[in-house]
Scaffold this motif. Structure first.
Motif, PDB file in Angstrom:
ATOM      1  N   GLY A  50       0.811  -1.209   0.000  1.00  0.00           N
ATOM      2  CA  GLY A  50       0.000   0.000   0.000  1.00  0.00           C
ATOM      3  C   GLY A  50       0.844   1.258   0.000  1.00  0.00           C
ATOM      4  O   GLY A  50       0.540   2.234  -0.695  1.00  0.00           O
ATOM      5  N   GLN A  51       1.918   1.244   0.765  1.00  0.00           N
ATOM      6  CA  GLN A  51       2.796   2.408   0.816  1.00  0.00           C
ATOM      7  C   GLN A  51       3.481   2.647  -0.526  1.00  0.00           C
ATOM      8  O   GLN A  51       3.694   3.792  -0.939  1.00  0.00           O
ATOM      9  N   VAL A  52       3.811   1.569  -1.233  1.00  0.00           N
ATOM     10  CA  VAL A  52       4.417   1.702  -2.554  1.00  0.00           C
ATOM     11  C   VAL A  52       3.391   2.244  -3.558  1.00  0.00           C
ATOM     12  O   VAL A  52       3.728   3.035  -4.450  1.00  0.00           O
ATOM     13  N   MET A  53       2.130   1.834  -3.416  1.00  0.00           N
ATOM     14  CA  MET A  53       1.078   2.413  -4.255  1.00  0.00           C
ATOM     15  C   MET A  53       1.007   3.926  -4.039  1.00  0.00           C
ATOM     16  O   MET A  53       0.830   4.691  -4.990  1.00  0.00           O
ATOM     17  N   ARG A  54       1.141   4.330  -2.800  1.00  0.00           N
ATOM     18  CA  ARG A  54       1.122   5.766  -2.490  1.00  0.00           C
ATOM     19  C   ARG A  54       2.281   6.491  -3.183  1.00  0.00           C
ATOM     20  O   ARG A  54       2.102   7.588  -3.713  1.00  0.00           O
ATOM     21  N   MET A  55       3.449   5.876  -3.194  1.00  0.00           N
ATOM     22  CA  MET A  55       4.599   6.481  -3.861  1.00  0.00           C
ATOM     23  C   MET A  55       4.300   6.737  -5.334  1.00  0.00           C
ATOM     24  O   MET A  55       4.589   7.811  -5.867  1.00  0.00           O
ATOM     25  N   GLY A  56       3.755   5.716  -6.013  1.00  0.00           N
ATOM     26  CA  GLY A  56       3.434   5.875  -7.425  1.00  0.00           C
ATOM     27  C   GLY A  56       2.414   6.969  -7.663  1.00  0.00           C
ATOM     28  O   GLY A  56       2.550   7.782  -8.588  1.00  0.00           O
ATOM     29  N   LYS A 313      14.025   5.687  -2.093  1.00  0.00           N
ATOM     30  CA  LYS A 313      14.966   4.636  -1.687  1.00  0.00           C
ATOM     31  C   LYS A 313      14.432   3.240  -1.999  1.00  0.00           C
ATOM     32  O   LYS A 313      14.737   2.274  -1.299  1.00  0.00           O
ATOM     33  N   GLU A 314      13.638   3.122  -3.065  1.00  0.00           N
ATOM     34  CA  GLU A 314      13.123   1.834  -3.514  1.00  0.00           C
ATOM     35  C   GLU A 314      14.046   1.275  -4.596  1.00  0.00           C
ATOM     36  O   GLU A 314      14.319   1.957  -5.590  1.00  0.00           O
ATOM     37  N   PRO A 315      14.537   0.041  -4.456  1.00  0.00           N
ATOM     38  CA  PRO A 315      15.532  -0.478  -5.405  1.00  0.00           C
ATOM     39  C   PRO A 315      14.977  -0.766  -6.794  1.00  0.00           C
ATOM     40  O   PRO A 315      15.743  -0.835  -7.750  1.00  0.00           O
ATOM     41  N   TRP A 316      13.663  -0.980  -6.925  1.00  0.00           N
ATOM     42  CA  TRP A 316      13.048  -1.179  -8.236  1.00  0.00           C
ATOM     43  C   TRP A 316      11.586  -0.750  -8.175  1.00  0.00           C
ATOM     44  O   TRP A 316      11.064  -0.444  -7.101  1.00  0.00           O
ATOM     45  N   MET A 317      10.930  -0.755  -9.308  1.00  0.00           N
ATOM     46  CA  MET A 317       9.548  -0.271  -9.394  1.00  0.00           C
ATOM     47  C   MET A 317       8.606  -1.447  -9.590  1.00  0.00           C
ATOM     48  O   MET A 317       8.577  -2.065 -10.648  1.00  0.00           O
ATOM     49  N   THR A 318       7.844  -1.758  -8.563  1.00  0.00           N
ATOM     50  CA  THR A 318       6.923  -2.878  -8.630  1.00  0.00           C
ATOM     51  C   THR A 318       5.642  -2.486  -9.355  1.00  0.00           C
ATOM     52  O   THR A 318       5.416  -1.320  -9.680  1.00  0.00           O
ATOM     53  N   GLN A 319       4.758  -3.477  -9.570  1.00  0.00           N
ATOM     54  CA  GLN A 319       3.487  -3.196 -10.235  1.00  0.00           C
ATOM     55  C   GLN A 319       2.649  -2.208  -9.437  1.00  0.00           C
ATOM     56  O   GLN A 319       1.882  -1.423 -10.008  1.00  0.00           O
ATOM     57  N   ASN A 320       2.770  -2.223  -8.119  1.00  0.00           N
ATOM     58  CA  ASN A 320       1.949  -1.323  -7.301  1.00  0.00           C
ATOM     59  C   ASN A 320       2.266   0.141  -7.588  1.00  0.00           C
ATOM     60  O   ASN A 320       1.370   0.984  -7.599  1.00  0.00           O
ATOM     61  N   ALA A 321       3.530   0.430  -7.814  1.00  0.00           N
ATOM     62  CA  ALA A 321       3.928   1.802  -8.082  1.00  0.00           C
ATOM     63  C   ALA A 321       3.608   2.216  -9.518  1.00  0.00           C
ATOM     64  O   ALA A 321       3.007   3.264  -9.754  1.00  0.00           O
ATOM     65  N   ILE A 322       3.993   1.401 -10.502  1.00  0.00           N
ATOM     66  CA  ILE A 322       3.810   1.809 -11.895  1.00  0.00           C
ATOM     67  C   ILE A 322       2.332   1.824 -12.287  1.00  0.00           C
ATOM     68  O   ILE A 322       1.882   2.705 -13.024  1.00  0.00           O
ATOM     69  N   SER A 323       1.542   0.880 -11.771  1.00  0.00           N
ATOM     70  CA  SER A 323       0.117   0.865 -12.113  1.00  0.00           C
ATOM     71  C   SER A 323      -0.610   2.044 -11.487  1.00  0.00           C
ATOM     72  O   SER A 323      -1.447   2.684 -12.140  1.00  0.00           O
ATOM     73  N   THR A 324      -0.299   2.349 -10.229  1.00  0.00           N
ATOM     74  CA  THR A 324      -0.963   3.479  -9.581  1.00  0.00           C
ATOM     75  C   THR A 324      -0.509   4.792 -10.201  1.00  0.00           C
ATOM     76  O   THR A 324      -1.302   5.737 -10.326  1.00  0.00           O
ATOM     77  N   TYR A 325       0.751   4.851 -10.624  1.00  0.00           N
ATOM     78  CA  TYR A 325       1.235   6.012 -11.375  1.00  0.00           C
ATOM     79  C   TYR A 325       0.387   6.181 -12.646  1.00  0.00           C
ATOM     80  O   TYR A 325      -0.117   7.265 -12.939  1.00  0.00           O
ATOM     81  N   GLY A 326       0.215   5.089 -13.382  1.00  0.00           N
ATOM     82  CA  GLY A 326      -0.573   5.150 -14.610  1.00  0.00           C
ATOM     83  C   GLY A 326      -2.027   5.497 -14.362  1.00  0.00           C
ATOM     84  O   GLY A 326      -2.659   6.194 -15.171  1.00  0.00           O
ATOM     85  N   ASP A 327      -2.591   5.029 -13.227  1.00  0.00           N
ATOM     86  CA  ASP A 327      -3.989   5.334 -12.918  1.00  0.00           C
ATOM     87  C   ASP A 327      -4.228   6.832 -12.810  1.00  0.00           C
ATOM     88  O   ASP A 327      -5.285   7.345 -13.229  1.00  0.00           O
ATOM     89  N   MET A 328      -3.286   7.548 -12.212  1.00  0.00           N
ATOM     90  CA  MET A 328      -3.462   8.996 -12.073  1.00  0.00           C
ATOM     91  C   MET A 328      -3.522   9.681 -13.438  1.00  0.00           C
ATOM     92  O   MET A 328      -4.277  10.636 -13.634  1.00  0.00           O
ATOM     93  N   TRP A 329      -2.758   9.162 -14.394  1.00  0.00           N
ATOM     94  CA  TRP A 329      -2.799   9.727 -15.742  1.00  0.00           C
ATOM     95  C   TRP A 329      -4.100   9.376 -16.447  1.00  0.00           C
ATOM     96  O   TRP A 329      -4.606  10.156 -17.271  1.00  0.00           O
ATOM     97  N   ILE A 330      -4.675   8.207 -16.132  1.00  0.00           N
ATOM     98  CA  ILE A 330      -5.986   7.872 -16.687  1.00  0.00           C
ATOM     99  C   ILE A 330      -7.039   8.835 -16.141  1.00  0.00           C
ATOM    100  O   ILE A 330      -7.902   9.339 -16.883  1.00  0.00           O
ATOM    101  N   ILE A 331      -6.981   9.120 -14.843  1.00  0.00           N
ATOM    102  CA  ILE A 331      -7.931  10.056 -14.242  1.00  0.00           C
ATOM    103  C   ILE A 331      -7.771  11.438 -14.863  1.00  0.00           C
ATOM    104  O   ILE A 331      -8.760  12.119 -15.154  1.00  0.00           O
ATOM    105  N   LYS A 332      -6.524  11.843 -15.090  1.00  0.00           N
ATOM    106  CA  LYS A 332      -6.300  13.137 -15.752  1.00  0.00           C
ATOM    107  C   LYS A 332      -6.948  13.159 -17.136  1.00  0.00           C
ATOM    108  O   LYS A 332      -7.639  14.120 -17.506  1.00  0.00           O
ATOM    109  N   ALA A 333      -6.735  12.087 -17.919  1.00  0.00           N
ATOM    110  CA  ALA A 333      -7.309  12.028 -19.266  1.00  0.00           C
ATOM    111  C   ALA A 333      -8.830  12.097 -19.214  1.00  0.00           C
ATOM    112  O   ALA A 333      -9.471  12.768 -20.041  1.00  0.00           O
ATOM    113  N   ALA A 334      -9.427  11.430 -18.219  1.00  0.00           N
ATOM    114  CA  ALA A 334     -10.886  11.455 -18.082  1.00  0.00           C
ATOM    115  C   ALA A 334     -11.383  12.844 -17.690  1.00  0.00           C
ATOM    116  O   ALA A 334     -12.417  13.304 -18.186  1.00  0.00           O
ATOM    117  N   LEU A 335     -10.650  13.518 -16.809  1.00  0.00           N
ATOM    118  CA  LEU A 335     -11.026  14.883 -16.424  1.00  0.00           C
ATOM    119  C   LEU A 335     -10.938  15.842 -17.602  1.00  0.00           C
ATOM    120  O   LEU A 335     -11.804  16.709 -17.786  1.00  0.00           O
TER     121      LEU A 335
END
Length: 407
Positions: A50-56, A313-335
């Motif tokens: 969950g915390q990594v999702m927040r980072m993304g 300080k995260e050594p790599w980017m998991t699905q939680n970070a990259i997917s949640t990052y992408g979700d924000m851009w989807i919301i932007k596109a919808a707005l």
């Protein structure tokens, strides 16, 4: 004596005229912030993901705001509202109820990590007509006729169908032998069971695989001995193991090592690839372990991966970070498409999105079908190599070539 009234009248007229002039840019009203939600575990057993999702989400909101915000709303900035789902289905549902009650201005959200949490949360958000994006895998999420849930990942059943032939081909190419027998060791969470159901309901037969071990457990595990003893006695060609808790993945790997069980492991999901695994499991023990996941840091996202390393300080980017990052851009596109900060308008805009290929999700398009599936959603296969889980499939996103365990 008459000059004083005249001067007073002139001064009043000047003040009235000045009040009618437009304000300088510095004094103009700023566009209102637009609230977007993240509902995910920030405490308890699943806090790390969950915390990594927040980072993304934070990274994406910062990038969107830095790029000018929502142009259709006069440059309005996004404001991230984070709600802790806790570590149980009951807590997640309660958190969703608080979210819709306490933040009526939310236009969209994303969450809730575990499929079982997402299933409970979306019962609430659907009634509130709040559009929700999710990376959760369970097929049930978008099989209920809901209109306000949008699943960016391939469903668990679809992931198994994509991953199985890829893994079997890799095994044959690397070892000269196509696997015939398999074991399944899974926890009983919704996403894991969806993957297992798809395999048992036809995929294993479709690819000529015989199931010789079938074990299900409730997380967290206290002892993996009996599970691995079954695997050791049957000696399958492959082990599909599906834990969602890091401690369970660790326990299984350690027990396999202790019992000298050297069989290739194929997982579904990210528990085996979380950075915390390295705190207790050696890179040598992990080397070659694969997992099919909905998303992962991949080719073309090296800048984001580096920012995760430097900023968080995260050594790599998991699905939680990259997917949640992408979700924000989807919301932007919808707005941008909706032209107003209104959840119903945003939901309608999401249903009508047709943005072509996304740089933040594997395969498919930024487009949703009537059920809320992202059209053509694919997956990534990751593999531990030299202490890092890297993307090895699909080829256009791969950061390394795959290896077959033991070869």
């Amino acid at each position: 004596m008459k000059a004083r009234p005249i001067r007073a009248a002139l001064s009043a007229a000047m003040l009235i005229s000045a009040s009618l002039l437009p304000l300088p840019a510095a004094q103009a009203a700023e566009p209102a912030e637009v609230q977007v939600g993240l509902l995910a575990p920030m405490s308890g057993l699943y806090a790390r993901p969950g915390q990594v999702m927040r980072m993304g989400a934070e990274m994406a909101v910062a990038d969107i705001n830095k790029a000018g915000g929502i142009q259709a709303l006069g440059g309005a900035k996004l404001k991230l509202v984070v709600i802790d789902s806790g570590d149980s289905t009951e807590k997640a549902k309660s958190a969703a109820q608080r979210m819709v009650a306490d933040f009526p201005g939310l236009v969209a959200g994303t969450g809730a990590y575990l499929s079982s949490f997402t299933l409970a949360v979306t019962e609430v958000t659907e009634r509130a007509r709040l559009p929700m994006l999710t990376l959760s895998y369970s097929d049930q999420i978008t099989n209920r006729g809901f209109k306000y849930i949008f699943q960016t990942s391939a469903t668990a059943g679809k992931q198994a169908d994509i991953a199985l032939p890829t893994i079997l081909d890799l095994a044959e190419q690397a070892s000269g032998k196509r696997p015939v027998t398999v074991a399944i060791v899974t926890d009983n969470t919704a996403a894991s069971l969806s993957s297992v159901k798809a395999m048992k309901d036809g995929l294993l037969d479709k690819y000529g695989l015989k199931l010789v071990v079938d074990e299900t457990f409730t997380p967290p595990l206290s002892d993996a001995s009996s599970l691995i003893q079954q695997v050791r006695s049957r000696r399958p060609d492959l082990v599909f193991f599906l834990p969602t808790v890091i401690s369970d993945a660790k326990l299984i790997l350690e027990k396999m090592n202790e019992m000298n069980v050297r069989i290739p492991l194929i997982s579904f999901g990210i528990a085996i690839a979380e950075p915390d695994v390295l705190n207790t499991v050696s890179p040598q023990l992990l080397n070659g372990v694969m997992s099919a996941v909905a998303n992962w840091g991949a080719k073309g996202q090296e800048g984001l991966i580096e920012r995760m390393r430097v900023e968080y300080k995260e050594p790599w980017m998991t699905q939680n970070a990259i997917s949640t990052y992408g979700d924000m851009w989807i919301i932007k596109a919808a707005l941008e498409k909706a032209g107003k900060a209104d959840r119903e308008a945003v939901a309608q805009a999401m249903r009508a999105l047709d943005e072509g290929k996304s740089p933040y999700f594997p395969g498919g398009e930024l487009k949703f079908d009537e059920a809320g599936h992202r059209v053509g959603a694919g997956l990534t296969v990751i593999q531990w190599q030299d202490g890092v889980p890297v993307t090895v499939f699909p080829q256009d996103l791969a950061l390394a070539k795959p290896i077959w365990p033991g070869k």
